[in-house]
Design a protein around this motif. Structure first.
Motif, short mmCIF file in Angstrom:
data_model
loop_
_atom_site.label_atom_id
_atom_site.label_comp_id
_atom_site.label_asym_id
_atom_site.label_seq_id
_atom_site.Cartn_x
_atom_site.Cartn_y
_atom_site.Cartn_z
N VAL A 147 46.46 23.73 29.58
CA VAL A 147 45.55 23.10 29.41
C VAL A 147 45.82 24.21 28.18
N VAL A 148 45.36 23.55 26.35
CA VAL A 148 45.10 23.51 25.94
C VAL A 148 43.35 23.39 24.60
N MET A 149 42.96 24.28 25.04
CA MET A 149 41.40 23.59 24.83
C MET A 149 41.07 24.40 23.30
N THR A 150 40.42 23.48 22.46
CA THR A 150 40.10 23.95 20.90
C THR A 150 38.84 24.27 20.72
N GLY A 151 38.95 24.80 19.49
CA GLY A 151 36.94 24.48 19.17
C GLY A 151 35.90 25.24 19.58
N ASP A 152 35.52 25.83 19.04
CA ASP A 152 34.31 26.30 19.38
C ASP A 152 34.45 27.60 20.89
N VAL A 153 35.65 27.69 21.23
CA VAL A 153 35.45 27.94 23.26
C VAL A 153 34.81 29.07 23.35
N LEU A 154 34.15 28.97 25.12
CA LEU A 154 33.87 29.95 25.89
C LEU A 154 34.02 29.02 27.24
N VAL A 155 34.41 30.72 27.38
CA VAL A 155 35.19 31.10 29.16
C VAL A 155 34.01 31.84 29.58
N THR A 156 33.75 31.46 31.09
CA THR A 156 32.89 32.54 31.45
C THR A 156 33.80 32.94 32.69
N GLN A 157 33.09 33.90 33.06
CA GLN A 157 33.53 34.10 33.94
C GLN A 157 32.48 35.22 34.57
N GLY A 158 32.03 34.71 35.89
CA GLY A 158 30.63 35.79 35.85
C GLY A 158 29.88 35.53 35.05
N SER A 159 29.79 36.99 34.94
CA SER A 159 28.71 37.61 33.88
C SER A 159 29.48 37.95 32.13
N ASN A 160 30.47 37.76 32.45
CA ASN A 160 31.17 37.90 31.00
C ASN A 160 32.05 36.70 30.78
N THR A 161 31.51 36.55 29.15
CA THR A 161 31.71 35.61 28.55
C THR A 161 33.53 35.91 27.71
N MET A 162 34.22 34.98 26.91
CA MET A 162 34.64 35.62 25.87
C MET A 162 35.09 34.07 25.43
N ALA A 163 34.90 34.32 23.62
CA ALA A 163 34.63 32.87 23.12
C ALA A 163 36.19 33.40 21.96
N GLY A 164 36.31 32.17 21.34
CA GLY A 164 37.46 32.12 20.67
C GLY A 164 37.68 30.24 20.33
N GLU A 165 38.53 30.99 19.28
CA GLU A 165 38.75 28.77 18.50
C GLU A 165 40.06 28.19 19.60
N LYS A 166 41.07 28.96 20.16
CA LYS A 166 42.04 28.24 20.74
C LYS A 166 42.04 29.15 22.11
N LEU A 167 42.35 28.22 23.20
CA LEU A 167 42.59 28.91 24.51
C LEU A 167 43.80 27.83 25.24
N THR A 168 44.53 28.11 25.72
CA THR A 168 45.69 27.88 26.21
C THR A 168 45.90 28.02 27.25
N VAL A 169 46.03 27.58 27.99
CA VAL A 169 45.40 27.96 29.88
C VAL A 169 47.11 27.48 30.76
N ASN A 170 47.73 28.27 31.57
CA ASN A 170 48.59 27.66 32.74
C ASN A 170 47.39 27.62 34.18
N LEU A 171 47.84 26.20 33.76
CA LEU A 171 46.84 26.55 35.91
C LEU A 171 47.98 27.02 36.73
N SER A 193 50.02 29.42 37.03
CA SER A 193 49.78 31.78 36.70
C SER A 193 48.68 31.32 36.99
N GLY A 194 47.47 30.32 36.27
CA GLY A 194 46.23 31.66 36.16
C GLY A 194 45.96 32.76 34.91
N VAL A 195 47.23 32.32 33.92
CA VAL A 195 47.26 33.53 32.88
C VAL A 195 46.66 32.17 31.85
N GLY A 196 46.01 32.71 30.77
CA GLY A 196 45.59 32.17 29.71
C GLY A 196 45.85 33.15 28.17
#
Length: 170
Positions: free
Chosen positions: A121-145, A147-150
């Motif tokens: 999955v390649v996600m673009t445009g103000d990407v926000l990842v939420t993992q519990g109460s931790n967050t990560m933001a950026g412009e592009k997220l590439t995830v291999n479902l 392996s679970g690595v992005g």
């Protein structure tokens, strides 16, 4: 002492998220993703272009495969034949209010392309990842479902809450 412990937790968390050449590696979802699982699409409206092997789903679109859910305002789907000669979904392109859920984690953005064949999955445009109460933001997220690595790219910003780690351990 509390300050030293907090700084150590932050340093440990940042060490667990190694910097890549132009982004930050991030764990996402689980490695139990099954790209051979059936894909279900639910929407308010469907427009099929059979000759082109395409379909456009609009309105409250939800794409499901195993534990993975992809939401969007408009989702274009491309069909093709697999090695057995059967028609299957090969590519899913979601636009507008896109959310990807995989297990307990979520990612939001403006656009996402999911290759069912590769599990990427390649996600673009103000990407926000939420993992519990931790967050990560950026412009592009590439995830291999599989392996679970992005990889998060484009002025990455991470908010790590060390207290959420101690809550999970209890």
């Amino acid at each position: 002492m509390l300050l030293k412990t907090s700084l150590f937790c932050v340093a440990l968390a940042l060490a667990a998220v190694p910097a890549a050449a132009q982004g930050t590696e991030v764990g996402f979802g689980n490695a139990d993703h099954d790209e051979s699982a059936p894909v279900e699409v639910v929407a308010d409206q469907l427009d099929v272009q059979r000759a082109e092997g395409k379909a456009k789903f609009t309105g409250n679109v939800v794409v499901s495969q195993g534990e993975m859910r992809l939401f969007g305002d408009v989702v274009d789907v491309e069909y093709g034949e697999n090695l057995a000669g059967e028609t299957e979904i090969q590519l899913v392109h979601a636009v507008g209010n896109v959310t990807l859920l995989n297990g307990a984690e979520a990612a939001e953005g403006e656009d996402a392309v999911y290759s069912v064949v590769t599990g990427e999955v390649v996600m673009t445009g103000d990407v926000l990842v939420t993992q519990g109460s931790n967050t990560m933001a950026g412009e592009k997220l590439t995830v291999n479902l599989d392996s679970g690595v992005g990889l998060m790219e484009g002025r990455v910003k991470v908010f790590f809450n060390p207290e959420s780690q101690s809550d999970q351990g209890q």
